[in-house]
Motif scaffolding. Sequence first.
Motif, PDB file in Angstrom:
ATOM      1  N   VAL A  40       9.679  80.459  46.689  1.00 28.62           N
ATOM      2  CA  VAL A  40       9.959  79.028  46.689  1.00 28.62           C
ATOM      3  C   VAL A  40       8.667  78.230  46.556  1.00 28.62           C
ATOM      4  O   VAL A  40       8.613  77.221  45.838  1.00 28.62           O
ATOM      5  CB  VAL A  40      10.725  78.638  47.974  1.00 28.62           C
ATOM      6  CG1 VAL A  40      10.787  77.121  48.131  1.00 28.62           C
ATOM      7  CG2 VAL A  40      12.135  79.220  47.941  1.00 28.62           C
ATOM      8  N   ALA A  41       7.617  78.665  47.224  1.00 28.99           N
ATOM      9  CA  ALA A  41       6.325  77.985  47.130  1.00 28.99           C
ATOM     10  C   ALA A  41       5.792  78.010  45.705  1.00 28.99           C
ATOM     11  O   ALA A  41       5.088  77.094  45.268  1.00 28.99           O
ATOM     12  CB  ALA A  41       5.318  78.626  48.081  1.00 28.99           C
ATOM     13  N   ALA A  42       6.141  79.066  44.962  1.00 28.27           N
ATOM     14  CA  ALA A  42       5.689  79.208  43.579  1.00 28.27           C
ATOM     15  C   ALA A  42       6.600  78.486  42.589  1.00 28.27           C
ATOM     16  O   ALA A  42       6.393  78.559  41.374  1.00 28.27           O
ATOM     17  CB  ALA A  42       5.604  80.687  43.212  1.00 28.27           C
ATOM     18  N   GLY A  43       7.622  77.804  43.112  1.00 28.62           N
ATOM     19  CA  GLY A  43       8.517  77.056  42.251  1.00 28.62           C
ATOM     20  C   GLY A  43       9.683  77.845  41.709  1.00 28.62           C
ATOM     21  O   GLY A  43      10.407  77.373  40.815  1.00 28.62           O
ATOM     22  N   GLU A  44       9.898  79.058  42.231  1.00 29.95           N
ATOM     23  CA  GLU A  44      10.991  79.895  41.760  1.00 29.95           C
ATOM     24  C   GLU A  44      12.269  79.623  42.553  1.00 29.95           C
ATOM     25  O   GLU A  44      12.237  79.049  43.637  1.00 29.95           O
ATOM     26  CB  GLU A  44      10.615  81.373  41.900  1.00 29.95           C
ATOM     27  CG  GLU A  44       9.358  81.761  41.139  1.00 29.95           C
ATOM     28  CD  GLU A  44       8.920  83.182  41.449  1.00 29.95           C
ATOM     29  OE1 GLU A  44       9.711  83.935  42.048  1.00 29.95           O
ATOM     30  OE2 GLU A  44       7.771  83.533  41.095  1.00 29.95           O
ATOM     31  N   MET A  45      13.395  80.059  42.007  1.00 30.24           N
ATOM     32  CA  MET A  45      14.668  79.992  42.705  1.00 30.24           C
ATOM     33  C   MET A  45      14.995  81.391  43.209  1.00 30.24           C
ATOM     34  O   MET A  45      14.878  82.368  42.473  1.00 30.24           O
ATOM     35  CB  MET A  45      15.775  79.515  41.761  1.00 30.24           C
ATOM     36  CG  MET A  45      17.185  79.624  42.323  1.00 30.24           C
ATOM     37  SD  MET A  45      17.509  78.472  43.687  1.00 30.24           S
ATOM     38  CE  MET A  45      17.566  76.908  42.794  1.00 30.24           C
ATOM     39  N   ILE A  46      15.398  81.498  44.483  1.00 25.76           N
ATOM     40  CA  ILE A  46      15.695  82.809  45.041  1.00 25.76           C
ATOM     41  C   ILE A  46      16.907  82.729  45.977  1.00 25.76           C
ATOM     42  O   ILE A  46      17.018  81.820  46.787  1.00 25.76           O
ATOM     43  CB  ILE A  46      14.481  83.403  45.792  1.00 25.76           C
ATOM     44  CG1 ILE A  46      14.781  84.832  46.251  1.00 25.76           C
ATOM     45  CG2 ILE A  46      14.044  82.509  46.944  1.00 25.76           C
ATOM     46  CD1 ILE A  46      13.544  85.589  46.721  1.00 25.76           C
ATOM     47  N   LEU A  47      17.818  83.674  45.808  1.00 27.92           N
ATOM     48  CA  LEU A  47      18.980  83.806  46.678  1.00 27.92           C
ATOM     49  C   LEU A  47      19.025  85.233  47.180  1.00 27.92           C
ATOM     50  O   LEU A  47      18.694  86.166  46.437  1.00 27.92           O
ATOM     51  CB  LEU A  47      20.278  83.512  45.916  1.00 27.92           C
ATOM     52  CG  LEU A  47      20.408  82.160  45.211  1.00 27.92           C
ATOM     53  CD1 LEU A  47      21.719  82.111  44.441  1.00 27.92           C
ATOM     54  CD2 LEU A  47      20.339  81.012  46.199  1.00 27.92           C
TER      55      LEU A  47
END
Length: 213
Positions: A114-121
Amino acid sequence: MVDDHPVFRIGMTALLDSLPGVSVVGQADGATAALALFAGGHATDVVLMDLDLGDGSGVDVTRELVRTRPGLGVLVVTMHEDEDAVVAAVRAGARGYLVKSAPPDAVERAIRAVAAGEMILSPAVAERALAYVLGGTRAARLPFPQLTQREREVLDLVAAGLDNVAVARRLGLSPKTVRNTVATVLAKLALRDRSAAIVAARAQGLGGGALDA
């Protein structure tokens, strides 16, 4: 970190502060405290957000924080695994979604993503959300995803016109429990009173047929 359970905050803070390059720079125990914290120009990269806050909804707080700080990464960490809650959080601007049972390595991975701007579930959540998007077993949207199943049941019966005693009898609860649940629902949905709750609930399709059940 925004969560109204102090024991969870203490444990999660200890975990995060043990990770290299990660530091907890602020905590809030509810929606009001979270908005006040960021109103003061608080500097942070990632917010861990619970959905069930004692004085409001984590979805609403997420939406407001992302609106005022577009670069902020919000990682939802909650007990809810249902697809409606996931979709509501993502639509509000969250970049990640984890359940509170996630292991420490999954938490670290999600925060860094998330800090790197990615989306994660998390895998289980992603599978359920995908089924929702593809039109799986659930055709209709669940109203008020920020509410628990019990809170939604109580609201459904209230919207049908039952008083607290009747709701308690229907659900096998005490009138005091029902009264407290109604108060929680009003707080979560930011509604002023029972009448407003009935109007909002009926607008979302609740209250139909409960009197005949």
